[in-house]
Design a protein around this motif. Structure first.
Motif, PDB file in Angstrom:
ATOM      1  N   VAL A  23       0.845  -1.195   0.000  1.00  0.00           N
ATOM      2  CA  VAL A  23       0.000   0.000   0.000  1.00  0.00           C
ATOM      3  C   VAL A  23       0.882   1.246   0.000  1.00  0.00           C
ATOM      4  O   VAL A  23       1.666   1.449   0.926  1.00  0.00           O
ATOM      5  CB  VAL A  23      -0.925   0.013   1.242  1.00  0.00           C
ATOM      6  N   LEU A  24       0.784   2.039  -1.058  1.00  0.00           N
ATOM      7  CA  LEU A  24       1.485   3.323  -1.133  1.00  0.00           C
ATOM      8  C   LEU A  24       0.448   4.407  -0.929  1.00  0.00           C
ATOM      9  O   LEU A  24      -0.527   4.491  -1.684  1.00  0.00           O
ATOM     10  CB  LEU A  24       2.173   3.525  -2.486  1.00  0.00           C
ATOM     11  N   ASP A  25       0.637   5.204   0.087  1.00  0.00           N
ATOM     12  CA  ASP A  25      -0.240   6.346   0.313  1.00  0.00           C
ATOM     13  C   ASP A  25       0.528   7.589  -0.089  1.00  0.00           C
ATOM     14  O   ASP A  25       1.514   7.955   0.550  1.00  0.00           O
ATOM     15  CB  ASP A  25      -0.680   6.427   1.778  1.00  0.00           C
ATOM     16  N   MET A  26       0.125   8.230  -1.172  1.00  0.00           N
ATOM     17  CA  MET A  26       0.838   9.396  -1.682  1.00  0.00           C
ATOM     18  C   MET A  26       0.694  10.627  -0.795  1.00  0.00           C
ATOM     19  O   MET A  26       1.404  11.607  -0.990  1.00  0.00           O
ATOM     20  CB  MET A  26       0.402   9.688  -3.113  1.00  0.00           C
ATOM     21  N   VAL A  27      -0.201  10.564   0.183  1.00  0.00           N
ATOM     22  CA  VAL A  27      -0.288  11.638   1.178  1.00  0.00           C
ATOM     23  C   VAL A  27       1.010  11.603   1.990  1.00  0.00           C
ATOM     24  O   VAL A  27       1.414  10.554   2.471  1.00  0.00           O
ATOM     25  CB  VAL A  27      -1.512  11.438   2.107  1.00  0.00           C
ATOM     26  N   TYR A  28       1.696  12.743   2.104  1.00  0.00           N
ATOM     27  CA  TYR A  28       2.948  12.746   2.867  1.00  0.00           C
ATOM     28  C   TYR A  28       2.881  13.583   4.135  1.00  0.00           C
ATOM     29  O   TYR A  28       3.855  13.655   4.885  1.00  0.00           O
ATOM     30  CB  TYR A  28       4.140  13.173   2.004  1.00  0.00           C
ATOM     31  N   ARG A  29       1.742  14.163   4.411  1.00  0.00           N
ATOM     32  CA  ARG A  29       1.546  14.858   5.675  1.00  0.00           C
ATOM     33  C   ARG A  29       0.126  14.619   6.131  1.00  0.00           C
ATOM     34  O   ARG A  29      -0.782  15.108   5.466  1.00  0.00           O
ATOM     35  CB  ARG A  29       1.812  16.358   5.523  1.00  0.00           C
ATOM     36  N   PRO A  30      -0.082  13.825   7.132  1.00  0.00           N
ATOM     37  CA  PRO A  30       0.884  13.241   8.056  1.00  0.00           C
ATOM     38  C   PRO A  30       1.592  12.034   7.427  1.00  0.00           C
ATOM     39  O   PRO A  30       1.075  11.424   6.484  1.00  0.00           O
ATOM     40  CB  PRO A  30       0.021  12.784   9.234  1.00  0.00           C
ATOM     41  N   ARG A  31       2.742  11.721   7.952  1.00  0.00           N
ATOM     42  CA  ARG A  31       3.501  10.585   7.426  1.00  0.00           C
ATOM     43  C   ARG A  31       2.762   9.273   7.640  1.00  0.00           C
ATOM     44  O   ARG A  31       2.735   8.425   6.767  1.00  0.00           O
ATOM     45  CB  ARG A  31       4.887  10.511   8.079  1.00  0.00           C
ATOM     46  N   ARG A  32       2.208   9.072   8.813  1.00  0.00           N
ATOM     47  CA  ARG A  32       1.476   7.840   9.138  1.00  0.00           C
ATOM     48  C   ARG A  32      -0.018   8.130   9.011  1.00  0.00           C
ATOM     49  O   ARG A  32      -0.648   8.573   9.955  1.00  0.00           O
ATOM     50  CB  ARG A  32       1.814   7.356  10.545  1.00  0.00           C
ATOM     51  N   LEU A  69      -4.786   5.242   6.438  1.00  0.00           N
ATOM     52  CA  LEU A  69      -4.663   4.104   5.521  1.00  0.00           C
ATOM     53  C   LEU A  69      -3.441   3.258   5.854  1.00  0.00           C
ATOM     54  O   LEU A  69      -3.517   2.032   5.883  1.00  0.00           O
ATOM     55  CB  LEU A  69      -4.590   4.593   4.068  1.00  0.00           C
ATOM     56  N   LEU A  70      -2.302   3.896   6.114  1.00  0.00           N
ATOM     57  CA  LEU A  70      -1.096   3.132   6.431  1.00  0.00           C
ATOM     58  C   LEU A  70      -1.231   2.395   7.756  1.00  0.00           C
ATOM     59  O   LEU A  70      -0.779   1.251   7.887  1.00  0.00           O
ATOM     60  CB  LEU A  70       0.132   4.055   6.450  1.00  0.00           C
ATOM     61  N   ARG A  71      -1.865   3.022   8.728  1.00  0.00           N
ATOM     62  CA  ARG A  71      -2.083   2.335  10.010  1.00  0.00           C
ATOM     63  C   ARG A  71      -3.008   1.137   9.828  1.00  0.00           C
ATOM     64  O   ARG A  71      -2.767   0.058  10.373  1.00  0.00           O
ATOM     65  CB  ARG A  71      -2.623   3.313  11.053  1.00  0.00           C
ATOM     66  N   ALA A  72      -4.052   1.290   9.018  1.00  0.00           N
ATOM     67  CA  ALA A  72      -4.974   0.186   8.743  1.00  0.00           C
ATOM     68  C   ALA A  72      -4.262  -0.930   7.975  1.00  0.00           C
ATOM     69  O   ALA A  72      -4.475  -2.118   8.248  1.00  0.00           O
ATOM     70  CB  ALA A  72      -6.181   0.684   7.954  1.00  0.00           C
ATOM     71  N   ALA A  73      -3.417  -0.553   7.023  1.00  0.00           N
ATOM     72  CA  ALA A  73      -2.665  -1.551   6.252  1.00  0.00           C
ATOM     73  C   ALA A  73      -1.761  -2.372   7.174  1.00  0.00           C
ATOM     74  O   ALA A  73      -1.689  -3.594   7.051  1.00  0.00           O
ATOM     75  CB  ALA A  73      -1.835  -0.860   5.170  1.00  0.00           C
ATOM     76  N   GLU A  74      -1.083  -1.713   8.090  1.00  0.00           N
ATOM     77  CA  GLU A  74      -0.214  -2.433   9.029  1.00  0.00           C
ATOM     78  C   GLU A  74      -1.021  -3.392   9.892  1.00  0.00           C
ATOM     79  O   GLU A  74      -0.591  -4.528  10.117  1.00  0.00           O
ATOM     80  CB  GLU A  74       0.541  -1.446   9.903  1.00  0.00           C
ATOM     81  N   ARG A  75      -2.174  -2.952  10.376  1.00  0.00           N
ATOM     82  CA  ARG A  75      -3.027  -3.835  11.191  1.00  0.00           C
ATOM     83  C   ARG A  75      -3.447  -5.070  10.408  1.00  0.00           C
ATOM     84  O   ARG A  75      -3.601  -6.154  10.971  1.00  0.00           O
ATOM     85  CB  ARG A  75      -4.261  -3.079  11.696  1.00  0.00           C
ATOM     86  N   GLY A  78      -1.674  -6.505   8.106  1.00  0.00           N
ATOM     87  CA  GLY A  78      -0.514  -7.289   7.699  1.00  0.00           C
ATOM     88  C   GLY A  78       0.052  -6.915   6.348  1.00  0.00           C
ATOM     89  O   GLY A  78       0.872  -7.637   5.787  1.00  0.00           O
ATOM     90  N   ALA A  79      -0.394  -5.794   5.805  1.00  0.00           N
ATOM     91  CA  ALA A  79       0.109  -5.326   4.512  1.00  0.00           C
ATOM     92  C   ALA A  79       1.383  -4.507   4.714  1.00  0.00           C
ATOM     93  O   ALA A  79       1.662  -4.030   5.806  1.00  0.00           O
ATOM     94  CB  ALA A  79      -0.953  -4.470   3.813  1.00  0.00           C
ATOM     95  N   CYS A  80       2.131  -4.343   3.644  1.00  0.00           N
ATOM     96  CA  CYS A  80       3.349  -3.527   3.661  1.00  0.00           C
ATOM     97  C   CYS A  80       2.965  -2.109   3.248  1.00  0.00           C
ATOM     98  O   CYS A  80       2.508  -1.896   2.124  1.00  0.00           O
ATOM     99  CB  CYS A  80       4.363  -4.107   2.687  1.00  0.00           C
ATOM    100  N   GLY A  81       3.131  -1.161   4.146  1.00  0.00           N
ATOM    101  CA  GLY A  81       2.776   0.224   3.859  1.00  0.00           C
ATOM    102  C   GLY A  81       3.980   1.056   3.483  1.00  0.00           C
ATOM    103  O   GLY A  81       5.046   0.912   4.066  1.00  0.00           O
ATOM    104  N   VAL A  82       3.812   1.915   2.489  1.00  0.00           N
ATOM    105  CA  VAL A  82       4.875   2.815   2.041  1.00  0.00           C
ATOM    106  C   VAL A  82       4.361   4.243   2.186  1.00  0.00           C
ATOM    107  O   VAL A  82       3.328   4.598   1.613  1.00  0.00           O
ATOM    108  CB  VAL A  82       5.279   2.541   0.581  1.00  0.00           C
ATOM    109  N   GLU A  83       5.092   5.047   2.929  1.00  0.00           N
ATOM    110  CA  GLU A  83       4.708   6.436   3.176  1.00  0.00           C
ATOM    111  C   GLU A  83       4.861   7.282   1.916  1.00  0.00           C
ATOM    112  O   GLU A  83       5.772   7.067   1.117  1.00  0.00           O
ATOM    113  CB  GLU A  83       5.596   7.044   4.259  1.00  0.00           C
TER     114      GLU A  83
END
Length: 85
Positions: A39-48, A51-57, A59-64
């Motif tokens: 999962v690449l979230d092109m939003v860079y502010r906020p860094r986390r 979507l990235l927090r949900a992806a980690e929960r 088990g997906a690989c999140g890219v900031e």
């Protein structure tokens, strides 16, 4: 609803959802995320982002988005100056 039914290996969020404009919104339902996805979230502010927090929960690989932003800036610098960044 259709986007939440699809399974994918790569998800790129190119919307403002998760940024200051829509800080609590996800572009896809958390249940659609899963192990093995990238999962690449092109939003860079906020860094986390949410979507990235949900992806980690899930088990997906999140890219900031910051990683993409910096890679883009590096390449632009090289193109404008002719010097490796």
């Amino acid at each position: 609803d259709e986007r939440n039914a699809e399974r994918c290996e790569i998800l790129v969020n190119a919307t403002p959802l998760g940024s200051a404009a829509a800080p609590a919104e996800l572009p896809i339902a958390e249940r659609a995320l899963g192990r093995g996805m990238h999962v690449l979230d092109m939003v860079y502010r906020p860094r986390r982002t949410p979507l990235l927090r949900a992806a980690e929960r899930a088990g997906a690989c999140g890219v900031e988005g910051l990683a993409m932003f910096l890679a883009q800036a590096r390449r632009q610098t090289e193109l404008f100056t002719g010097v490796a960044a």
